[in-house]
Design an enzyme around this catalytic site. Structure first.
Site, PDB file in Angstrom:
ATOM      1  N   MET A   1       0.851  -1.197   0.000  1.00 17.09           N
ATOM      2  CA  MET A   1       0.000   0.000   0.000  1.00 17.09           C
ATOM      3  C   MET A   1       0.888   1.250   0.000  1.00 17.09           C
ATOM      4  O   MET A   1       0.441   2.329   0.393  1.00 17.09           O
ATOM      5  CB  MET A   1      -0.933  -0.023   1.207  1.00 17.09           C
ATOM      6  CG  MET A   1      -1.866  -1.236   1.167  1.00 17.09           C
ATOM      7  SD  MET A   1      -3.394  -1.016   2.076  1.00 17.09           S
ATOM      8  CE  MET A   1      -2.769  -0.821   3.725  1.00 17.09           C
ATOM      9  N   GLY A   2       2.146   1.095  -0.424  1.00 15.42           N
ATOM     10  CA  GLY A   2       3.046   2.245  -0.507  1.00 15.42           C
ATOM     11  C   GLY A   2       3.598   2.636   0.850  1.00 15.42           C
ATOM     12  O   GLY A   2       3.584   1.849   1.788  1.00 15.42           O
ATOM     13  N   ALA A   3       4.110   3.896   0.927  1.00 14.62           N
ATOM     14  CA  ALA A   3       4.812   4.371   2.132  1.00 14.62           C
ATOM     15  C   ALA A   3       5.860   3.332   2.519  1.00 14.62           C
ATOM     16  O   ALA A   3       5.904   2.835   3.649  1.00 14.62           O
ATOM     17  CB  ALA A   3       3.838   4.636   3.277  1.00 14.62           C
TER      18      ALA A   3
ATOM     19  N   HIS B   1       9.531  -3.595   3.314  1.00 16.24           N
ATOM     20  CA  HIS B   1       9.116  -3.826   1.929  1.00 16.24           C
ATOM     21  C   HIS B   1      10.341  -4.099   1.051  1.00 16.24           C
ATOM     22  O   HIS B   1      10.305  -4.927   0.152  1.00 16.24           O
ATOM     23  CB  HIS B   1       8.405  -2.592   1.348  1.00 16.24           C
ATOM     24  CG  HIS B   1       7.106  -2.264   1.996  1.00 16.24           C
ATOM     25  ND1 HIS B   1       6.944  -1.162   2.794  1.00 16.24           N
ATOM     26  CD2 HIS B   1       5.910  -2.885   1.963  1.00 16.24           C
ATOM     27  CE1 HIS B   1       5.693  -1.107   3.219  1.00 16.24           C
ATOM     28  NE2 HIS B   1       5.039  -2.143   2.739  1.00 16.24           N
TER      29      HIS B   1
ATOM     30  N   GLN C   1     -10.266  -2.672   2.788  1.00 19.02           N
ATOM     31  CA  GLN C   1      -9.723  -3.328   3.983  1.00 19.02           C
ATOM     32  C   GLN C   1      -9.645  -2.393   5.190  1.00 19.02           C
ATOM     33  O   GLN C   1      -9.138  -2.773   6.239  1.00 19.02           O
ATOM     34  CB  GLN C   1      -8.365  -3.964   3.688  1.00 19.02           C
ATOM     35  CG  GLN C   1      -7.209  -2.999   3.477  1.00 19.02           C
ATOM     36  CD  GLN C   1      -5.966  -3.715   2.991  1.00 19.02           C
ATOM     37  OE1 GLN C   1      -5.885  -4.144   1.854  1.00 19.02           O
ATOM     38  NE2 GLN C   1      -4.985  -3.862   3.875  1.00 19.02           N
TER      39      GLN C   1
ATOM     40  N   GLU D   1       6.105 -11.303   7.470  1.00 18.41           N
ATOM     41  CA  GLU D   1       5.574 -12.075   8.592  1.00 18.41           C
ATOM     42  C   GLU D   1       5.080 -11.182   9.729  1.00 18.41           C
ATOM     43  O   GLU D   1       4.505 -11.662  10.684  1.00 18.41           O
ATOM     44  CB  GLU D   1       6.638 -13.059   9.105  1.00 18.41           C
ATOM     45  CG  GLU D   1       6.841 -14.203   8.127  1.00 18.41           C
ATOM     46  CD  GLU D   1       7.929 -15.178   8.539  1.00 18.41           C
ATOM     47  OE1 GLU D   1       8.627 -14.925   9.541  1.00 18.41           O
ATOM     48  OE2 GLU D   1       8.081 -16.189   7.825  1.00 18.41           O
TER      49      GLU D   1
ATOM     50  N   GLN E   1      -2.514 -12.047   8.313  1.00 20.58           N
ATOM     51  CA  GLN E   1      -2.736 -11.805   6.878  1.00 20.58           C
ATOM     52  C   GLN E   1      -2.079 -12.906   6.043  1.00 20.58           C
ATOM     53  O   GLN E   1      -2.660 -13.413   5.085  1.00 20.58           O
ATOM     54  CB  GLN E   1      -2.164 -10.437   6.497  1.00 20.58           C
ATOM     55  CG  GLN E   1      -2.088 -10.195   5.000  1.00 20.58           C
ATOM     56  CD  GLN E   1      -1.769  -8.765   4.659  1.00 20.58           C
ATOM     57  OE1 GLN E   1      -2.626  -7.908   4.730  1.00 20.58           O
ATOM     58  NE2 GLN E   1      -0.533  -8.475   4.269  1.00 20.58           N
TER      59      GLN E   1
ATOM     60  N   SER F   1       4.633   1.018   7.871  1.00 18.45           N
ATOM     61  CA  SER F   1       4.358   2.341   7.293  1.00 18.45           C
ATOM     62  C   SER F   1       3.756   3.260   8.357  1.00 18.45           C
ATOM     63  O   SER F   1       3.930   4.477   8.315  1.00 18.45           O
ATOM     64  CB  SER F   1       3.372   2.210   6.131  1.00 18.45           C
ATOM     65  OG  SER F   1       3.892   1.287   5.205  1.00 18.45           O
ATOM     66  N   ARG F   2       3.046   2.667   9.306  1.00 13.69           N
ATOM     67  CA  ARG F   2       2.416   3.480  10.353  1.00 13.69           C
ATOM     68  C   ARG F   2       3.437   4.137  11.281  1.00 13.69           C
ATOM     69  O   ARG F   2       3.100   5.107  11.971  1.00 13.69           O
ATOM     70  CB  ARG F   2       1.471   2.635  11.201  1.00 13.69           C
ATOM     71  CG  ARG F   2       0.215   2.264  10.467  1.00 13.69           C
ATOM     72  CD  ARG F   2      -0.487   1.127  11.160  1.00 13.69           C
ATOM     73  NE  ARG F   2      -1.394   0.482  10.230  1.00 13.69           N
ATOM     74  CZ  ARG F   2      -2.687   0.717  10.150  1.00 13.69           C
ATOM     75  NH1 ARG F   2      -3.228   1.571  10.964  1.00 13.69           N
ATOM     76  NH2 ARG F   2      -3.441   0.103   9.253  1.00 13.69           N
TER      77      ARG F   2
HETATM   78  O1  PAF Z   1      -0.014  -5.764   3.748  1.00 12.14           O
HETATM   79  C1  PAF Z   1      -0.437  -4.849   3.019  1.00 12.14           C
HETATM   80  O2  PAF Z   1       0.219  -3.834   2.782  1.00 12.14           O
HETATM   81  C2  PAF Z   1      -1.839  -4.977   2.430  1.00 12.14           C
HETATM   82  O3  PAF Z   1      -2.709  -5.599   3.304  1.00 12.14           O
HETATM   83  C3  PAF Z   1      -1.829  -5.683   1.060  1.00 12.14           C
HETATM   84  C4  PAF Z   1      -1.374  -7.114   1.179  1.00 12.14           C
HETATM   85  C5  PAF Z   1      -0.938  -4.926   0.099  1.00 12.14           C
HETATM   86  C6  PAF Z   1      -3.261  -5.690   0.491  1.00 12.14           C
HETATM   87  O4  PAF Z   1      -3.751  -4.399   0.317  1.00 12.14           O
END
Ligand code: PAF
Length: 280
Positions: free
Chosen positions: A30-32, A37, A61, A148, A153, A186-187
């Site tokens: 989701m960027g940031a 990442h 979501q 992880e 998720q 990201s938060r």
């Molecule tokens: O983990 C995330 O950043 C999001 O939940 C994902 C897997 C990109 C789905 O929007």
């Protein structure tokens, strides 16, 4: 590196690569972007001919519109980072491109999406499954990479892949932490410098708890972790559960299963952080 905004163009480009026999690795985000990442992208670049990274802040979501609006967006920085990591394609679609009509699908993950995060974020994992299943159908990756840190998720995505009988291999990558122990997220960008010091207690307390499993039951350790973190001004534990690593159900003894994790969500001010630790 190419930046692609439409599904049609993405499919065209990937078809060309596939005709040339290239394997495709995929990192949905989701960027940031942060080093966590970066680690996912590094694995994908190493293990595949072509790496696609999606940047899409998925509205389905988020069950809190404030959280959606406050979600950090740093596209230019993200592009620079991904270019340096040798990403081949960034897919950054609009909401309309992903959801030309509302997605009404409801997934059934049994109890897997009802426990832990599921208790506090109704519908969150259904939204994740909606977007990830769509992205998989556009990218058709050979391998897809998930951190992880988002332990539940990862379990849900694996379950979804089984249910939909998809051919993609799901690869979980260990948590990347700041020097302070704080799990990269990201938060974290929303935390002040003082708060960053405060939240470093989360990993410290989790880590210390792993040394106690020969002396105390999961229930006693749960209460100690929650008590210790809640006694720190500025922190509020939303939940901490010691769970079976597969079913995510709470365990009452250490010998009840082979894989046991502690999963936590903690508020620091308005910022909600999650983390987890392996006990065995
Ligand atoms: O983990 C995330 O950043 C999001 O939940 C994902 C897997 C990109 C789905 O929007």
């Amino acid at each position: 590196m190419e930046i692609i905004k439409t599904v049609a163009e993405l499919k065209d480009r990937l078809n060309d690569y596939r005709k040339g026999g290239k394997s495709v690795g995929f990192v949905p985000t989701m960027g940031a972007l942060h080093k966590g990442h970066g680690e996912l992208v590094n694995y994908s670049v190493k293990e595949n001919d072509i790496t696609v990274v999606s940047i899409f802040v998925n509205p389905t979501q988020f069950n809190n519109s404030n959280d959606l609006n406050l979600y950090p967006r740093t596209p230019e920085r993200d592009y620079d980072l991904l270019e340096a990591l040798r990403t081949d394609i960034i897919f950054t679609p609009s909401v309309n491109e992903i959801y030309p009509v509302p997605d009404k699908r409801v997934f059934d993950f049994g109890r897997l999406d009802k426990v832990l995060e599921g208790e506090y974020r109704a519908g969150h994992f259904n939204g994740v499954a909606q977007v990830v299943s769509k992205l998989f159908s556009f990218v058709m990756p050979d391998k897809a990479y998930f951190g992880e840190k988002d332990f539940q998720q990862l379990a849900i995505i694996r379950q979804m892949v089984k249910q939909l009988d998809l051919k993609v291999e799901i690869i979980g990558i260990p948590i990347v932490r700041e020097e302070s122990g704080l799990a990269m997220s990201s938060r974290n960008q929303r935390l002040t410098e003082d708060e960053k010091v405060t939240v470093s207690a989360i990993y410290r307390v989790l880590k210390e708890s792993t040394y106690m499993i020969n002396e105390y039951s999961p229930e006693i350790i749960t209460n100690r972790v929650v008590g210790e973190l809640n006694s720190i001004p500025g922190l509020h534990v939303e939940y901490f559960s010691i769970v079976n690593g597969d079913s995510l159900e709470t365990v009452s003894t250490w010998d009840s299963t082979e894989s046991i994790f502690g999963c936590i969500a903690v508020y620091c001010g308005e910022v909600r952080l999650i983390d987890n630790i392996r006990y065995k």
